[in-house]
Design a protein around this motif. Structure first.
Motif, PDB file in Angstrom:
ATOM      1  N   THR C  38      -2.304   1.711  -6.274  1.00  0.00           N
ATOM      2  CA  THR C  38      -3.495   1.603  -5.426  1.00  0.00           C
ATOM      3  C   THR C  38      -3.338   2.485  -4.186  1.00  0.00           C
ATOM      4  O   THR C  38      -4.275   3.196  -3.792  1.00  0.00           O
ATOM      5  CB  THR C  38      -3.717   0.128  -5.009  1.00  0.00           C
ATOM      6  OG1 THR C  38      -3.728  -0.689  -6.188  1.00  0.00           O
ATOM      7  CG2 THR C  38      -5.026  -0.047  -4.267  1.00  0.00           C
ATOM      8  N   ALA C  39      -2.143   2.456  -3.590  1.00  0.00           N
ATOM      9  CA  ALA C  39      -1.892   3.262  -2.392  1.00  0.00           C
ATOM     10  C   ALA C  39      -1.827   4.755  -2.737  1.00  0.00           C
ATOM     11  O   ALA C  39      -2.273   5.599  -1.953  1.00  0.00           O
ATOM     12  CB  ALA C  39      -0.593   2.809  -1.719  1.00  0.00           C
ATOM     13  N   CYS C  40      -1.298   5.101  -3.909  1.00  0.00           N
ATOM     14  CA  CYS C  40      -1.217   6.519  -4.299  1.00  0.00           C
ATOM     15  C   CYS C  40      -2.625   7.076  -4.545  1.00  0.00           C
ATOM     16  O   CYS C  40      -2.932   8.202  -4.141  1.00  0.00           O
ATOM     17  CB  CYS C  40      -0.345   6.681  -5.548  1.00  0.00           C
ATOM     18  SG  CYS C  40       0.006   8.426  -5.952  1.00  0.00           S
ATOM     19  N   ASP C  42      -5.270   6.195  -3.072  1.00  0.00           N
ATOM     20  CA  ASP C  42      -5.877   6.411  -1.758  1.00  0.00           C
ATOM     21  C   ASP C  42      -5.273   7.619  -1.035  1.00  0.00           C
ATOM     22  O   ASP C  42      -5.989   8.388  -0.395  1.00  0.00           O
ATOM     23  CB  ASP C  42      -5.710   5.167  -0.884  1.00  0.00           C
ATOM     24  CG  ASP C  42      -6.540   5.290   0.374  1.00  0.00           C
ATOM     25  OD1 ASP C  42      -7.776   5.260   0.244  1.00  0.00           O
ATOM     26  OD2 ASP C  42      -5.974   5.465   1.464  1.00  0.00           O
ATOM     27  N   ALA C  43      -3.968   7.770  -1.146  1.00  0.00           N
ATOM     28  CA  ALA C  43      -3.320   8.933  -0.515  1.00  0.00           C
ATOM     29  C   ALA C  43      -3.851  10.225  -1.150  1.00  0.00           C
ATOM     30  O   ALA C  43      -4.131  11.208  -0.441  1.00  0.00           O
ATOM     31  CB  ALA C  43      -1.798   8.823  -0.657  1.00  0.00           C
ATOM     32  N   LEU C  45      -6.764  10.731  -2.329  1.00  0.00           N
ATOM     33  CA  LEU C  45      -8.127  10.972  -1.808  1.00  0.00           C
ATOM     34  C   LEU C  45      -8.105  11.647  -0.440  1.00  0.00           C
ATOM     35  O   LEU C  45      -9.106  12.236  -0.027  1.00  0.00           O
ATOM     36  CB  LEU C  45      -8.900   9.645  -1.697  1.00  0.00           C
ATOM     37  CG  LEU C  45      -9.351   8.982  -2.997  1.00  0.00           C
ATOM     38  CD1 LEU C  45      -9.959   7.612  -2.706  1.00  0.00           C
ATOM     39  CD2 LEU C  45     -10.372   9.851  -3.737  1.00  0.00           C
ATOM     40  N   SER C  46      -6.983  11.531   0.266  1.00  0.00           N
ATOM     41  CA  SER C  46      -6.878  12.154   1.586  1.00  0.00           C
ATOM     42  C   SER C  46      -6.251  13.549   1.539  1.00  0.00           C
ATOM     43  O   SER C  46      -6.159  14.209   2.575  1.00  0.00           O
ATOM     44  CB  SER C  46      -6.032  11.282   2.524  1.00  0.00           C
ATOM     45  OG  SER C  46      -6.705  10.087   2.834  1.00  0.00           O
ATOM     46  N   GLU C  47      -5.810  13.997   0.372  1.00  0.00           N
ATOM     47  CA  GLU C  47      -5.199  15.331   0.282  1.00  0.00           C
ATOM     48  C   GLU C  47      -6.282  16.416   0.271  1.00  0.00           C
ATOM     49  O   GLU C  47      -7.408  16.178  -0.158  1.00  0.00           O
ATOM     50  CB  GLU C  47      -4.347  15.441  -0.995  1.00  0.00           C
ATOM     51  CG  GLU C  47      -3.156  14.500  -1.042  1.00  0.00           C
ATOM     52  CD  GLU C  47      -2.054  14.855  -0.038  1.00  0.00           C
ATOM     53  OE1 GLU C  47      -2.149  15.908   0.630  1.00  0.00           O
ATOM     54  OE2 GLU C  47      -1.103  14.061   0.083  1.00  0.00           O
ATOM     55  N   VAL C  57      -5.794  10.158  -9.542  1.00  0.00           N
ATOM     56  CA  VAL C  57      -6.500   8.991  -8.977  1.00  0.00           C
ATOM     57  C   VAL C  57      -6.948   8.059 -10.102  1.00  0.00           C
ATOM     58  O   VAL C  57      -6.745   6.841 -10.040  1.00  0.00           O
ATOM     59  CB  VAL C  57      -7.730   9.438  -8.145  1.00  0.00           C
ATOM     60  CG1 VAL C  57      -8.569   8.225  -7.732  1.00  0.00           C
ATOM     61  CG2 VAL C  57      -7.284  10.217  -6.911  1.00  0.00           C
ATOM     62  N   HIS C 113       4.073  10.883  -1.984  1.00  0.00           N
ATOM     63  CA  HIS C 113       3.513   9.611  -2.495  1.00  0.00           C
ATOM     64  C   HIS C 113       3.440   9.604  -4.016  1.00  0.00           C
ATOM     65  O   HIS C 113       3.589   8.546  -4.628  1.00  0.00           O
ATOM     66  CB  HIS C 113       2.147   9.291  -1.862  1.00  0.00           C
ATOM     67  CG  HIS C 113       1.108  10.366  -1.941  1.00  0.00           C
ATOM     68  ND1 HIS C 113       0.344  10.577  -3.055  1.00  0.00           N
ATOM     69  CD2 HIS C 113       0.733  11.304  -1.034  1.00  0.00           C
ATOM     70  CE1 HIS C 113      -0.493  11.578  -2.825  1.00  0.00           C
ATOM     71  NE2 HIS C 113      -0.277  12.052  -1.599  1.00  0.00           N
TER      72      HIS C 113
END
Lengths: 139, 139, 139, 139
Positions: C38-40, C42-43, C45-47, C57, C113
């Motif tokens: 879940t955290a990966c 999201d990370a 999506l910020s790249e 994703v 990540h």
């Protein structure tokens, strides 16, 4: 079909929960919102200008998580003594649905899936609100 | 309503997934089964002879968990290269739905909620099977 | 801490499930994988080069859904008569974890990540495989 | 192990979320509570005097659902503009954890699994409260 099934469940529940029609609509709207938000997040990931839709993907996933929990919890009857918990749960679900509907509405002209999702979120907020008002009514 | 919304999502998805109608029915049947199994587990907890229904409660909760995952994953398009994963997922979901339908059917005469749940599980197994057969057809 | 808690749960479960240590590790690895995937997602999506990470994703979200269901179902004991269901569930979870680990590994050099997530997916696949092998052993 | 992984995720997230240690503890406590509540519900189903534990089973399942949503949502960074949503989410999670801890505590002397679960719920409420207080601090 699912709306029919969930109504039939509540009619046959040994606790005979009051307001079965309103609970059924609330639960069904929650899971419909889970479906729509999950699919909208995925559709956004396939759009070209994805960098403008990242906030929408995140709110879609957040809203799906909250609606999944709310639909799940509202499916369990006999919450005597826990009215405050349920009221806060429903209020929280309404807030996430409205935030997601508002973000989706910003993209609705360019992306039909965001329009469909905004409508599902709004419908879920309304069904949860109807449930909340019913719970707050004097018995 | 949720069936309508999920169909509209797939029609507006930029990937234009093939078999949108069959995917939509599969997803919608999964979430309908989540609702029904969750509610059946709770109704069982309110029955007098609960000790005869413990296996049913457990299978209800298992089936709800698998259907939730399956509905969630089938909502994401563009699985090129992952057909085997999806086929195993669907086969697993069908197996849990059939096991839960079979357990619920044992109690269906005494408990109407178990009959409703058996029907929802059977419908979900059929919709997943239709999806599986469609995926296995030569393109 | 969660590993300690889940072990304590199985030690105090009235069914005294066999292989409590291996079940606990399996459940705990599943939920750890849910967190990390879940955290990966999201990370990713910020790249900046998000368009190269869309497949990552999607697999992250798929893997989180399957691991959530698997951890949930493995937490319920007393599955006598349902060994085949559990074996298929575990095999499916292993397949999703490996696919996600493999996709994350492609990005691991550029994104730390993705390396952390690949490791969590591999650890989950191993813990599920250990569980599967234990179930298949003659009693 | 999961606590280590989730910390590593936040350290490598491109958004560099502030309070990574407190967020990690919050997420990890939520999923630990999911595991423990799910296992406690199942252990209760195996107890002889199950009819005294039905309320506990229901609160266990409710608490697991809310903690799953909260852990999931807290894993997504970059919530600028949504602080109120998160505060309500955390407050709601704390309320469910406390209600579940309180119900479990009633059975803790007779059932060790209820004691373990009460502790996990209390720890989750504390971690969410720490997160809430941190969010409310002036930046």
């Amino acid at each position: 079909m699912s709306a029919v099934a969930v109504r039939a469940m509540f009619r046959s529940h040994p606790e005979k929960p009051p307001h079965a029609e309103i609970i059924s609509r609330c639960i069904d709207s929650c899971f419909s919102c889970v479906e729509t938000c999950t699919a909208c997040a995925d559709a956004c990931l396939s759009e070209r200008e994805i960098e403008h839709l990242v906030a929408c993907v995140r709110l879609n996933l957040d809203c799906a998580a909250v609606c999944n929990a709310t639909g799940n919890i509202m499916s369990r009857a006999n919450k005597a003594g826990h009215r405050q918990l349920l009221e806060a749960l429903l209020a929280n679900c309404i807030a996430f649905c409205r935030a997601c509907a508002s973000e989706c509405a910003r993209h609705a002209e360019r992306h039909q899936h965001c329009q469909v999702c905004a409508d599902a979120c709004t419908a879920c907020a309304e069904a949860c609100n109807e449930m909340l008002n019913t719970m707050r009514m004097p018995a």
